[in-house]
Write a protein that holds these residues in place. Structure first.
Motif, mmCIF file in Angstrom:
data_model
loop_
_atom_site.group_PDB
_atom_site.id
_atom_site.type_symbol
_atom_site.label_atom_id
_atom_site.label_comp_id
_atom_site.label_asym_id
_atom_site.label_seq_id
_atom_site.Cartn_x
_atom_site.Cartn_y
_atom_site.Cartn_z
ATOM 1 N N TRP A 147 0.832 -1.196 0.000
ATOM 2 C CA TRP A 147 0.000 0.000 0.000
ATOM 3 C C TRP A 147 0.870 1.250 0.000
ATOM 4 O O TRP A 147 0.571 2.227 -0.676
ATOM 5 N N ALA A 148 1.940 1.222 0.779
ATOM 6 C CA ALA A 148 2.838 2.376 0.832
ATOM 7 C C ALA A 148 3.487 2.612 -0.525
ATOM 8 O O ALA A 148 3.620 3.759 -0.966
ATOM 9 N N SER A 149 3.887 1.548 -1.209
ATOM 10 C CA SER A 149 4.516 1.730 -2.514
ATOM 11 C C SER A 149 3.497 2.209 -3.543
ATOM 12 O O SER A 149 3.830 2.976 -4.436
ATOM 13 N N GLN A 150 2.250 1.781 -3.439
ATOM 14 C CA GLN A 150 1.223 2.255 -4.358
ATOM 15 C C GLN A 150 0.933 3.735 -4.132
ATOM 16 O O GLN A 150 0.711 4.487 -5.072
ATOM 17 N N GLU A 151 0.957 4.165 -2.894
ATOM 18 C CA GLU A 151 0.712 5.573 -2.584
ATOM 19 C C GLU A 151 1.835 6.453 -3.094
ATOM 20 O O GLU A 151 1.610 7.600 -3.461
ATOM 21 N N SER A 152 3.049 5.924 -3.163
ATOM 22 C CA SER A 152 4.171 6.726 -3.644
ATOM 23 C C SER A 152 4.059 6.997 -5.135
ATOM 24 O O SER A 152 4.649 7.935 -5.651
ATOM 25 N N TYR A 153 3.274 6.183 -5.865
ATOM 26 C CA TYR A 153 3.069 6.388 -7.288
ATOM 27 C C TYR A 153 1.823 7.218 -7.592
ATOM 28 O O TYR A 153 1.442 7.393 -8.734
ATOM 29 N N ALA A 154 1.172 7.717 -6.548
ATOM 30 C CA ALA A 154 -0.050 8.503 -6.731
ATOM 31 C C ALA A 154 0.275 9.813 -7.450
ATOM 32 O O ALA A 154 1.408 10.281 -7.468
ATOM 33 N N GLN B 100 -2.718 14.725 -5.571
ATOM 34 C CA GLN B 100 -3.355 14.062 -4.449
ATOM 35 C C GLN B 100 -2.493 14.084 -3.193
ATOM 36 O O GLN B 100 -2.970 13.838 -2.110
ATOM 37 N N GLN B 101 -1.231 14.364 -3.362
ATOM 38 C CA GLN B 101 -0.332 14.322 -2.209
ATOM 39 C C GLN B 101 -0.400 15.630 -1.432
ATOM 40 O O GLN B 101 -0.583 16.700 -1.999
#
Length: 96
Positions: free
Chosen positions: A32-39, A43-44
């Motif tokens: 999940w953390a790695s997916q959020e880093s590609y957001a 959105q960040q």
């Protein structure tokens, strides 16, 4: 004798299930953390700047290092850290 064997078997199964569950949870959190880093950048949240705190006195650091080593040992004993991860963190703490 049969009751003791049953209790021991239950303890082993429960311990194994707990270890597997913890490992699955860690892997899922990492994914999940790695997916959020590609957001997308919109959105960040904006980056926050942190100011480094001054170093604590040496006497407090030695007690803190011991406490951190104890926590690392407990995490290794619980199966959260592998022996390699424990060794790396221990070396980092002892290096200062």
């Amino acid at each position: 004798m049969g009751l003791l064997r049953g209790v021991a078997r239950t303890a082993v199964v429960a311990g194994t299930a707990t270890a597997v569950s913890n490992r699955v949870s860690r892997r899922q959190a990492n994914r999940w953390a790695s997916q959020e880093s590609y957001a997308e950048p919109q959105q960040q949240a904006p980056q926050q700047v942190y100011v480094a705190q001054p170093a604590a006195p040496a006497a407090a650091e030695s007690g803190d290092v011991i406490a951190q080593l104890e926590r690392l040992g407990k995490l290794r004993d619980e199966g959260v850290l592998t022996d390699a991860e424990f060794s790396a963190q221990k070396a980092r703490l002892l290096a200062g």
